[in-house]
Design a protein around this motif. Structure first.
Motif: not given
Length: 183
Positions: A102, A109-110, A112-113, A117, A183
């Motif tokens: 991480e 990016q975190q 966006r993830r 989800a 992505e």
């Protein structure tokens, strides 16, 4: 649009006949249950979802005079609160290896993830229970097609067929909300 905006844009008759912003009580009555479902789809814990929705309404109450679109404002608030909660609690449960992995991911990016989800969980919440169970058995419990077929009372070929179409449907749903396969 608020009555003031109608007064600026239209005739006095339009301003008088326009509907004023709903009261926070009416908004709570109309939006609490949908917001709870939305929050639950993001965090997957009923108690946390209830806390997030309560906090969103508390914040809405504090800023009610500034809120022009209560429904949109509340959904955005719940989303932001859920993402903050997930970020905070994800850090608490990461292993050393996951922490190392991480540390190489940028905050954007975190975020966006987490958003992807959340979108995926929302799409899955719209599926029928048997379809969700099929995906859960395959991807959460890592069961074979034969084992899944036996538990659900369907043939092995049908398991593969249904999984393929369910995954395609999820992919199409993600594309509709702006998530592509990269992505």
């Amino acid at each position: 649009m608020t009555p003031c905006q109608y007064k600026l844009m239209g005739t006095p008759e339009q301003a008088e006949t326009c509907t004023p912003k709903v009261s926070i009580e009416d908004c709570f009555r109309d939006e609490e249950s949908p917001l709870l479902r939305y929050a639950y789809s993001l965090v997957r814990r009923r108690e946390v979802a209830e806390e997030l929705v309560q906090e969103a309404f508390m914040r809405a109450h504090q800023h009610w005079h500034e809120v022009e679109q209560p429904k949109a404002w509340l959904y955005r608030a719940v989303r932001n609160l859920a993402l903050n909660h997930l970020r905070k609690h994800k850090r608490e449960s990461l292993s050393e290896e996951e922490l190392h992995e991480e540390s190489h991911v940028l905050p954007d990016q975190q975020t966006r993830r987490l958003e992807v989800a959340a979108q995926l969980r929302a799409l899955m919440a719209e599926m029928s229970e048997p379809d969700r169970e099929l995906i859960r058995l395959k991807y959460e419990e890592d069961q074979s097609y034969a084992s899944i077929g036996e538990k659900l009372g369907i043939g092995v070929g049908n398991v593969g067929y249904r999984l393929h179409h369910l995954l395609k449907s999820l992919g199409d749903g993600l594309k509709r909300v702006g998530v592509d396969g990269a992505e």
